[in-house]
Design a protein around this motif. Sequence first.
Motif, short mmCIF file in Angstrom:
data_model
loop_
_atom_site.label_atom_id
_atom_site.label_comp_id
_atom_site.label_asym_id
_atom_site.label_seq_id
_atom_site.Cartn_x
_atom_site.Cartn_y
_atom_site.Cartn_z
N TRP A 76 46.47 39.41 33.14
CA TRP A 76 45.58 39.67 32.01
C TRP A 76 45.01 41.09 32.03
N CYS A 77 44.92 41.65 33.21
CA CYS A 77 44.40 43.02 33.30
C CYS A 77 45.50 44.05 33.21
N GLY A 78 46.73 43.59 33.00
CA GLY A 78 47.86 44.50 33.09
C GLY A 78 48.10 45.36 31.86
N GLY A 79 47.43 45.08 30.77
CA GLY A 79 47.64 45.87 29.56
C GLY A 79 46.36 45.93 28.78
N ARG A 80 46.18 47.01 28.01
CA ARG A 80 44.89 47.20 27.35
C ARG A 80 44.55 46.08 26.37
N ARG A 81 45.56 45.71 25.59
CA ARG A 81 45.27 44.71 24.55
C ARG A 81 45.01 43.34 25.15
N ARG A 82 45.86 42.92 26.12
CA ARG A 82 45.62 41.57 26.64
C ARG A 82 44.34 41.52 27.46
N TYR A 83 43.98 42.65 28.08
CA TYR A 83 42.70 42.71 28.78
C TYR A 83 41.56 42.49 27.80
N ARG A 84 41.63 43.16 26.67
CA ARG A 84 40.56 43.02 25.66
C ARG A 84 40.53 41.59 25.14
N LEU A 85 41.72 41.03 24.95
CA LEU A 85 41.81 39.64 24.50
C LEU A 85 41.18 38.71 25.53
N ALA A 86 41.45 38.99 26.81
CA ALA A 86 40.89 38.16 27.87
C ALA A 86 39.37 38.20 27.85
N GLN A 87 38.83 39.39 27.61
CA GLN A 87 37.36 39.50 27.53
C GLN A 87 36.82 38.63 26.40
N GLN A 88 37.51 38.70 25.27
CA GLN A 88 37.05 37.92 24.12
C GLN A 88 37.17 36.43 24.41
N LEU A 89 38.33 36.02 24.98
CA LEU A 89 38.53 34.61 25.30
C LEU A 89 37.45 34.11 26.25
N LEU A 90 37.14 34.94 27.23
CA LEU A 90 36.12 34.56 28.21
C LEU A 90 34.80 34.30 27.49
N GLY A 91 34.45 35.21 26.59
CA GLY A 91 33.21 35.04 25.84
C GLY A 91 33.23 33.77 25.02
N TRP A 92 34.35 33.50 24.34
CA TRP A 92 34.44 32.30 23.50
C TRP A 92 34.38 31.03 24.33
N LEU A 93 35.07 31.05 25.49
CA LEU A 93 35.11 29.85 26.33
C LEU A 93 33.74 29.53 26.92
N LEU A 94 33.06 30.59 27.35
CA LEU A 94 31.80 30.35 28.06
C LEU A 94 30.62 30.20 27.11
N GLY A 95 30.75 30.82 25.92
CA GLY A 95 29.63 30.83 24.98
C GLY A 95 28.97 29.48 24.77
N THR A 131 31.33 67.21 30.82
CA THR A 131 32.03 66.63 29.69
C THR A 131 32.64 65.33 30.19
N VAL A 132 32.31 64.21 29.57
CA VAL A 132 32.73 62.91 30.08
C VAL A 132 33.69 62.23 29.14
N GLU A 133 34.76 61.68 29.68
CA GLU A 133 35.61 60.83 28.87
C GLU A 133 35.90 59.56 29.67
N ALA A 134 36.00 58.45 28.98
CA ALA A 134 36.32 57.17 29.62
C ALA A 134 37.65 56.71 29.05
N PRO A 135 38.75 56.91 29.80
CA PRO A 135 40.07 56.58 29.26
C PRO A 135 40.14 55.14 28.80
N ALA A 136 40.68 54.93 27.61
CA ALA A 136 40.68 53.58 27.02
C ALA A 136 41.67 52.66 27.73
N GLY A 137 42.65 53.22 28.40
CA GLY A 137 43.69 52.39 28.98
C GLY A 137 43.31 51.71 30.28
N GLN A 138 42.14 52.02 30.81
CA GLN A 138 41.81 51.48 32.14
C GLN A 138 41.40 50.02 32.04
N THR A 139 41.74 49.26 33.06
CA THR A 139 41.34 47.85 33.08
C THR A 139 40.64 47.52 34.40
#
Lengths: 257, 470, 241
Positions: free
Chosen positions: B408-427, A35-43
């Motif tokens: 940028w990797c310190g929180g879920r939302r800003r990490y996701r934002l960073a990924q998007q920004l990276l895509g937009w900048l490099l695209g 059973t696999v889960e990938a925690p969403a909070g990981q960076t």
Amino acid sequence: MGRMRVSLLTTCLTDTFFPGAGAAAVRLLERLGCTVEAPAGQTCCGQPQFNNGLHAAARRLARRLVEVFADSPCVVCPSASCTALIRDYYEWLFADEPGQLPQVRALIRKTYELTEFLTRVLRVDWSSLGLHGSGKVTYHYSCRSRGIGVGPEATVELIGKIRGVEYVPAGKLDQCCGFGGTFAVKLPEVSEALAADKAACLAATGAETVVVNDGGCALNLMGYCHRHGIRLRFVHVGQLLAEALGPTGGAVNGVLV
Amino acid sequence: MITARHDVHEAIRAALANDSLQRALNTHPLERTARVRASLAQLPDAPDLRRRARQIKDYSLAHLDVLLEELAERLEERGGRVHWARDAAEAVAIVEGVAREHGCRRCIKTKSMTTEEIGLTAALQAGGVATVETDLGEFILQLAGDRPSHIITPMIHKTRQQAARLLAEKLGARHTEEPAELVRIVRKNLREVFVKADMAVVGVNFAVAETGSLVLLTNEGNGRWALARPRVLAAVMGMEKVIARLTDLAALLRLVVPSAVGSALTSYTSIVTGPRRAGEADGPEHLHLVILDNGRSAVLGGPYRELLRCVRCGACLNVCPVYRKVGGHAYGSVYPGPIGAALTPLLARGAGHTGQLRELSSLCGACLEACPVLIDIPRLLIRQRGDRGADGQGGWGFRWAMRAWGWWCGGRRRYRLAQQLLGWLLGPAARGGWVVRLPGALGAWTRCRDLPLPARHPFRELYRRMRGKR
Amino acid sequence: MRTDAGTASERQRQAFLENVRRALGQTRSNGSAAAAGTGERTNARPVQPENNRERAAQAKSQDNALEVFCRRAREAGMTVVRCGSPAALGEEVRGLLRRLGATAVLLEDDPLLRELGVAEAARGAGAQTTSGGGAAAALAADVGISAAAAGLVETGSVVLTTGAGRSRLGSVAPPVHLTILPAARLCRDWSELWARVAGGPGVELPALVTLVTGPSKTADIEMTTVIGAHGPLAEYVFVVG
């Protein structure tokens, strides 16, 4: 017999650049009875900061990772280098925070690189699964696998279980590909020379497919090969095995997959 | 210890552009590594041997003062003289003093990285003591006015053609490129030098405290000439070379020699316990041991102590991907390769370019894997990179960028934002899904490789869909 | 016996050791330095133990020890000949010297060589023999002959020691060197070796103990192994008994 619960430590490179490898790892583990889960909070595990001596910054990211996986019974990671960072260095990283050490040690004890997990923990009986593939395959050994005591033979053996696939060993199999994280931009000429060397060794095998087990190596070598018109397909070992399992997997441990 | 005014990056570029060097580096280290591995595979208990070797060296280091005193006492009982040099200048002065005391004018040397470290040969020559390097590779380098680029095979960077030209030019020998004939020429040439020498300077591979013995591992026979003929012998030794007992010596030799040259033992293992004894026909009348500190005690007292376990086998050089590409001279220090990168900045604190040496590594770990005494060089390099006040090669801008990335990797939302920004900048800069030029310092990546664009749907999104979420 | 070094030299020694003691004292009191430094990472990939069982089983009986010694000594590039008796030894010596065309032979002044009649054998091959230690003789000899104090099975080495009547140069300068080794002097491992040459580890070693494991050689030029550098070009070992 119940299914084993595992959490996937995706790694930032797999998440951002190679999501297919992550998805394949999930599917593979599920078909093998987990059973696999990938925690969403990981960076990110903090390796770039750590390798450059920015240990406070690395610790912040490491603390987060430890927390995110605190409730996971078992953590599986598709990247050798991230696994090695956790297993070899996290304890040192928290040497001055003894309060954190129990959780850190707990994470260290339960974290495995994918190949390692399949071979030493799940101990999959591949012969009962009928792995099939085709074509010539070679392998680039991620140097960081050394840190976790996984030699090239682990993956080579797995490749060998796939009927129809011809494995051709590459020269300088275990020589670093030159990625080294920020090494690639801090010592770019040496990094280039190493990437060129490794790409030449891989191309010389005549294989169409190169198996890798680290996102950094993949990024480096794919980028180099693309720039120089070297036609090689890079797949993660998890992808290779998932493909080899075919559309119908059969049964594992009495559980239909 | 280090080359003055050395530019590491320039040296690297020069090394990469040097075709004959690249040819040498592309074969010799790999050949040697293959031989070493085959040799080690014949040992029934290599992992245990390594742990034991580490244990032996750690014990020695932890009891260094006691063991050095014991070594000195035993050696003095046998008629040897012991000198204590806190730094290179003291060591050179001592050896010069020995030469003067005994009226020596013709000195022969065997290969010794420690004597390179203190610059002994040049000093002796300047003081009027003719000093000839007798190890074949060192001899040829001396003719060329060049320096060794490897701990074990000093002229790995020279071709046979270059050697042939040197011998023809400097010795008036006939021109031949056959290694066997070149060796014969040198043998003939040095024979008279051996016969006439009144002093020998040797290095020390191990010193056994229990017996007051010095151990020399050689292949060519020049070391044995040095121990047989000249009436004065001066042995120069880094203080960390001392081990406690003869039994420790055996345990180390089992591992060190295969790691260095891929055979059970070198052709000659010489165990010297004092000068010649009464009634003996030859051997040195006077034996002087010079024990050298030169920064080692500082390393001993800190978190980098394990570097002093090093037995100078050269195995780490042969497996290092960086060394395999740039060779020894690019490091600009007496000790190159992984051990050199880690140790030199500590022995030559703050000097010249030593701050850059810790960057000459991709942290691949091949060195640790090859090291017979389990020195964790990658860990020590990372530690050096983290030492407070360390001026990283990248400077504060680099460190700031790395910390920002961490943020940028310190929180879920800003990490996701960073990924998007990276895509937009490099695209916009991408072609067919690949970025061919990155800006600024990151351009170093795209000089020789492309970068794939971040995936349109990162894994975290794919995963949510796999789980039936939005 | 300590020569009277004088206060300056004693000061030198104390100052040096003081630095070492201070460094050790730092880590003895500062626990964290030790803790953070040397981790347990061995990183040792398991070594393929293909030949190991074979080797381990071989180190059993004395007969086997001789076989193993000969094999390893040959692997190291020495020419090894087993002689069942002193007479056979004499034959081999004569044969070797004739083949080499040796005219000047230097022998150690050693009771074993006398007992085995090596000098006579050498003269029987038409060579002039000199005995004992003289530099001139060593430099002029075509062949140097030594008696081995021991042989080490583990490495395939012959062990030479210094003593009265033995010239160090005699085993270094001549282009060919021959060692006579009685099989009874074979030592299986290093601790046996120390017992034999020193009367026990740490008792009293001779001024010089040399383990010879092959002829002189170098690979300094383009890693091409050349046999014969500054020492003997060839090493022969005649094992008697």
